[in-house]
Design a protein around this motif. Structure first.
Motif, PDB file in Angstrom:
ATOM      1  N   LYS A  55       0.818  -1.213   0.000  1.00 40.81           N
ATOM      2  CA  LYS A  55       0.000   0.000   0.000  1.00 40.81           C
ATOM      3  C   LYS A  55       0.852   1.264   0.000  1.00 40.81           C
ATOM      4  CE  LYS A  55      -4.006  -2.062   2.323  1.00 40.81           C
ATOM      5  NZ  LYS A  55      -4.832  -2.104   3.565  1.00 40.81           N
ATOM      6  N   ARG A  56       2.151   1.121   0.242  1.00 43.19           N
ATOM      7  CA  ARG A  56       3.030   2.288   0.320  1.00 43.19           C
ATOM      8  C   ARG A  56       3.696   2.619  -1.009  1.00 43.19           C
ATOM      9  NH1 ARG A  56       6.111   1.807   6.192  1.00 43.19           N
ATOM     10  NH2 ARG A  56       4.370   0.888   7.350  1.00 43.19           N
ATOM     11  N   VAL A  57       3.429   1.828  -2.028  1.00 40.10           N
ATOM     12  CA  VAL A  57       3.978   2.111  -3.350  1.00 40.10           C
ATOM     13  C   VAL A  57       2.817   2.315  -4.314  1.00 40.10           C
ATOM     14  CG1 VAL A  57       6.063   0.761  -2.913  1.00 40.10           C
ATOM     15  CG2 VAL A  57       4.102  -0.345  -3.990  1.00 40.10           C
ATOM     16  N   PRO A  58       3.037   3.023  -5.412  1.00 37.57           N
ATOM     17  CA  PRO A  58       1.972   3.159  -6.403  1.00 37.57           C
ATOM     18  C   PRO A  58       1.507   1.782  -6.863  1.00 37.57           C
ATOM     19  CG  PRO A  58       3.752   4.698  -6.869  1.00 37.57           C
ATOM     20  CD  PRO A  58       4.244   3.801  -5.780  1.00 37.57           C
ATOM     21  N   PRO A  59       0.199   1.562  -6.943  1.00 37.86           N
ATOM     22  CA  PRO A  59      -0.312   0.224  -7.260  1.00 37.86           C
ATOM     23  C   PRO A  59      -0.083  -0.154  -8.716  1.00 37.86           C
ATOM     24  CG  PRO A  59      -2.101   1.798  -7.195  1.00 37.86           C
ATOM     25  CD  PRO A  59      -0.882   2.541  -6.729  1.00 37.86           C
ATOM     26  N   PRO A  60      -0.154  -1.442  -9.026  1.00 34.65           N
ATOM     27  CA  PRO A  60      -0.030  -1.882 -10.423  1.00 34.65           C
ATOM     28  C   PRO A  60      -1.160  -1.303 -11.274  1.00 34.65           C
ATOM     29  CG  PRO A  60       0.207  -3.732  -8.910  1.00 34.65           C
ATOM     30  CD  PRO A  60      -0.280  -2.580  -8.097  1.00 34.65           C
ATOM     31  N   GLN A  61      -0.857  -1.076 -12.540  1.00 31.88           N
ATOM     32  CA  GLN A  61      -1.828  -0.550 -13.495  1.00 31.88           C
ATOM     33  C   GLN A  61      -2.124  -1.607 -14.560  1.00 31.88           C
ATOM     34  OE1 GLN A  61      -3.152   2.550 -12.996  1.00 31.88           O
ATOM     35  NE2 GLN A  61      -1.896   2.567 -11.130  1.00 31.88           N
ATOM     36  N   ARG A  62      -3.300  -1.497 -15.153  1.00 28.55           N
ATOM     37  CA  ARG A  62      -3.631  -2.374 -16.269  1.00 28.55           C
ATOM     38  C   ARG A  62      -2.902  -1.877 -17.514  1.00 28.55           C
ATOM     39  NH1 ARG A  62      -9.915  -4.355 -16.087  1.00 28.55           N
ATOM     40  NH2 ARG A  62     -10.031  -4.844 -13.860  1.00 28.55           N
ATOM     41  N   VAL A  63      -2.088  -2.745 -18.090  1.00 31.20           N
ATOM     42  CA  VAL A  63      -1.326  -2.405 -19.287  1.00 31.20           C
ATOM     43  C   VAL A  63      -1.823  -3.266 -20.443  1.00 31.20           C
ATOM     44  CG1 VAL A  63       0.975  -2.434 -20.338  1.00 31.20           C
ATOM     45  CG2 VAL A  63       0.694  -1.744 -17.944  1.00 31.20           C
ATOM     46  N   PRO A  64      -2.207  -2.653 -21.573  1.00 31.87           N
ATOM     47  CA  PRO A  64      -2.716  -3.447 -22.703  1.00 31.87           C
ATOM     48  C   PRO A  64      -1.664  -4.419 -23.236  1.00 31.87           C
ATOM     49  CG  PRO A  64      -3.185  -1.109 -22.988  1.00 31.87           C
ATOM     50  CD  PRO A  64      -2.217  -1.213 -21.842  1.00 31.87           C
ATOM     51  N   ILE A  65      -2.070  -5.650 -23.447  1.00 28.81           N
ATOM     52  CA  ILE A  65      -1.226  -6.656 -24.097  1.00 28.81           C
ATOM     53  C   ILE A  65      -2.113  -7.419 -25.077  1.00 28.81           C
ATOM     54  CG2 ILE A  65       0.115  -8.764 -23.814  1.00 28.81           C
ATOM     55  CD1 ILE A  65       1.137  -7.754 -21.208  1.00 28.81           C
ATOM     56  N   LEU A  66      -1.813  -7.232 -26.369  1.00 34.82           N
ATOM     57  CA  LEU A  66      -2.637  -7.787 -27.436  1.00 34.82           C
ATOM     58  C   LEU A  66      -4.093  -7.367 -27.231  1.00 34.82           C
ATOM     59  CD1 LEU A  66      -0.967 -11.311 -27.792  1.00 34.82           C
ATOM     60  CD2 LEU A  66      -0.535  -9.222 -29.102  1.00 34.82           C
ATOM     61  N   ASP A  67      -5.014  -8.319 -27.131  1.00 38.29           N
ATOM     62  CA  ASP A  67      -6.422  -7.947 -26.979  1.00 38.29           C
ATOM     63  C   ASP A  67      -6.883  -8.058 -25.531  1.00 38.29           C
ATOM     64  OD1 ASP A  67      -6.230 -10.659 -26.780  1.00 38.29           O
ATOM     65  OD2 ASP A  67      -7.903 -11.111 -28.132  1.00 38.29           O
ATOM     66  N   SER A  68      -5.937  -8.074 -24.608  1.00 38.32           N
ATOM     67  CA  SER A  68      -6.273  -8.158 -23.189  1.00 38.32           C
ATOM     68  C   SER A  68      -5.400  -7.173 -22.410  1.00 38.32           C
ATOM     69  CB  SER A  68      -6.074  -9.605 -22.691  1.00 38.32           C
ATOM     70  OG  SER A  68      -6.515  -9.728 -21.353  1.00 38.32           O
ATOM     71  N   PHE A  69      -5.070  -7.501 -21.171  1.00 40.69           N
ATOM     72  CA  PHE A  69      -4.218  -6.629 -20.365  1.00 40.69           C
ATOM     73  C   PHE A  69      -3.506  -7.468 -19.318  1.00 40.69           C
ATOM     74  CE2 PHE A  69      -8.032  -7.003 -17.830  1.00 40.69           C
ATOM     75  CZ  PHE A  69      -7.558  -7.069 -16.532  1.00 40.69           C
ATOM     76  N   ALA A  70      -2.506  -6.857 -18.702  1.00 39.09           N
ATOM     77  CA  ALA A  70      -1.806  -7.471 -17.568  1.00 39.09           C
ATOM     78  C   ALA A  70      -1.495  -6.368 -16.575  1.00 39.09           C
ATOM     79  CB  ALA A  70      -0.528  -8.157 -18.019  1.00 39.09           C
ATOM     80  N   PHE A  71      -1.404  -6.716 -15.318  1.00 39.77           N
ATOM     81  CA  PHE A  71      -1.036  -5.737 -14.301  1.00 39.77           C
ATOM     82  C   PHE A  71       0.479  -5.549 -14.287  1.00 39.77           C
ATOM     83  CE2 PHE A  71      -5.206  -6.962 -12.541  1.00 39.77           C
ATOM     84  CZ  PHE A  71      -5.728  -5.690 -12.327  1.00 39.77           C
ATOM     85  N   ARG A  72       0.900  -4.302 -14.238  1.00 36.63           N
ATOM     86  CA  ARG A  72       2.324  -3.962 -14.192  1.00 36.63           C
ATOM     87  C   ARG A  72       2.541  -2.767 -13.267  1.00 36.63           C
ATOM     88  NH1 ARG A  72       2.503  -8.189 -16.342  1.00 36.63           N
ATOM     89  NH2 ARG A  72       3.561  -8.787 -18.302  1.00 36.63           N
ATOM     90  N   TYR A  73       3.678  -2.753 -12.596  1.00 33.45           N
ATOM     91  CA  TYR A  73       4.118  -1.554 -11.876  1.00 33.45           C
ATOM     92  C   TYR A  73       4.793  -0.655 -12.909  1.00 33.45           C
ATOM     93  CZ  TYR A  73       3.358  -3.524  -7.186  1.00 33.45           C
ATOM     94  OH  TYR A  73       2.809  -4.035  -6.034  1.00 33.45           O
ATOM     95  N   VAL A  74       4.103   0.382 -13.314  1.00 31.19           N
ATOM     96  CA  VAL A  74       4.611   1.193 -14.425  1.00 31.19           C
ATOM     97  C   VAL A  74       5.770   2.084 -14.000  1.00 31.19           C
ATOM     98  CG1 VAL A  74       2.413   1.134 -15.652  1.00 31.19           C
ATOM     99  CG2 VAL A  74       2.857   2.984 -14.022  1.00 31.19           C
ATOM    100  N   GLU A  75       5.862   2.410 -12.692  1.00 29.58           N
ATOM    101  CA  GLU A  75       6.964   3.261 -12.221  1.00 29.58           C
ATOM    102  C   GLU A  75       8.279   2.496 -12.173  1.00 29.58           C
ATOM    103  OE1 GLU A  75       3.075   4.627 -10.884  1.00 29.58           O
ATOM    104  OE2 GLU A  75       4.150   2.732 -10.577  1.00 29.58           O
ATOM    105  N   LYS A  76       8.202   1.181 -12.012  1.00 26.45           N
ATOM    106  CA  LYS A  76       9.374   0.305 -12.001  1.00 26.45           C
ATOM    107  C   LYS A  76      10.388   0.729 -10.935  1.00 26.45           C
ATOM    108  CE  LYS A  76       8.809  -0.752 -16.904  1.00 26.45           C
ATOM    109  NZ  LYS A  76       9.418  -0.797 -18.255  1.00 26.45           N
ATOM    110  N   SER A  77       9.891   1.017  -9.753  1.00 28.49           N
ATOM    111  CA  SER A  77      10.765   1.505  -8.680  1.00 28.49           C
ATOM    112  C   SER A  77      11.428   0.370  -7.924  1.00 28.49           C
ATOM    113  CB  SER A  77       9.959   2.363  -7.703  1.00 28.49           C
ATOM    114  OG  SER A  77       9.173   1.539  -6.846  1.00 28.49           O
ATOM    115  N   ILE A  78      12.436   0.729  -7.152  1.00 33.10           N
ATOM    116  CA  ILE A  78      13.147  -0.256  -6.353  1.00 33.10           C
ATOM    117  C   ILE A  78      12.265  -0.777  -5.224  1.00 33.10           C
ATOM    118  CG2 ILE A  78      14.206   1.385  -4.728  1.00 33.10           C
ATOM    119  CD1 ILE A  78      16.827  -0.263  -5.099  1.00 33.10           C
TER     120      ILE A  78
END
Length: 249
Positions: A21-44
């Protein structure tokens, strides 16, 4: 002991929930015709959270494998846990020392890299994950910790442990032959609870739970939460006391 392991896992899961809860949450990232959750900030810190999730999942799985007597598979999984716990320490030290090195940056680049650069055609994907050599991670940890051991010896010790468990991962003959025995001799392929080696693997699982607790302590430090760190340290000591191993650590 199993009740203590389950309590430890519940504590870890609660701590993970709080840290996530202390880091920005994963976001839905489009992959082909669906999506996957990713941490877009890619922090340590997001990487630490993900590694802690694998520590908990791995400990759950190792416990279940041991319970059913699949100690070969437990050994292979513990080889993975070695790396997850090292990774948490490695990443946490970068934050604790306030020095994100080039080694950390290369590690994070590889960690967050997608598996395929052409998700619509994985076979034609050309990229390779540029993994940071494990020896460099171990050397960094040994150098930062500055233990009484010569850092080069510290690296050698951890490498030796890793190599021993790699035999379970790759099915080396000496490790595989641990499955063979009994009267009449045979391969024990449905679990090894009744074999002499079972108790050794049962004892060894304790080490991974203890080290898992320590990994959470490093993570708390990296998040700057001294109260949480102190709480984890107290639980670590209580874990050792309840399991009768307070003099072994």
């Amino acid at each position: 002991m199993d009740a203590l392991y389950l309590q430890t896992l519940r504590n870890m899961e609660s701590t993970l929930t709080g840290l996530a809860k202390r880091v920005p949450p994963p976001q839905r990232v489009p992959i082909l015709d669906s999506f996957a959750f990713r941490y877009v900030e890619k922090s340590i810190h997001q990487a630490i959270v993900q590694k802690l999730a694998r520590v908990i999942s791995g400990l759950h799985a190792a416990r279940i494998l041991l319970e059913s007597g699949f100690v070969q598979e437990q050994g292979a999984l513990q080889r993975m846990l070695d790396e997850f716990q090292e990774d948490v320490t490695f990443l946490a030290y970068a934050v604790i020392t306030n020095e994100v090195t080039d080694l950390h940056r290369r590690y994070l680049d590889a960690f967050y890299q997608e598996e395929f650069d052409k998700p619509q055609d994985p076979v034609s994907s050309t990229q390779k994950r540029p993994m940071v050599p494990r020896d460099k991670i171990r050397a960094y940890i040994a150098r930062i910790e500055g233990s009484a051991l010569d850092p080069s010896r510290g690296v050698a010790v951890t490498r030796t442990i890793s190599k021993a468990y790699s035999g379970y991962v790759h099915g080396a003959s000496p490790h595989t032959m641990e499955m063979y025995g009994g009267n009449p001799p045979r391969f024990h392929v449905a679990g090894m609870r009744e074999t002499p080696l079972f108790s050794d693997h049962a004892d060894d699982l304790w080490n991974y739970f203890y080290r898992g607790i320590c990994a959470f302590g490093f993570a708390a430090k990296a998040f700057g939460d001294e109260a949480l760190f102190s709480s984890i340290q107290r639980y670590r000591d209580e874990f050792a006391r309840q399991s009768g191993k307070e003099n072994d650590v």
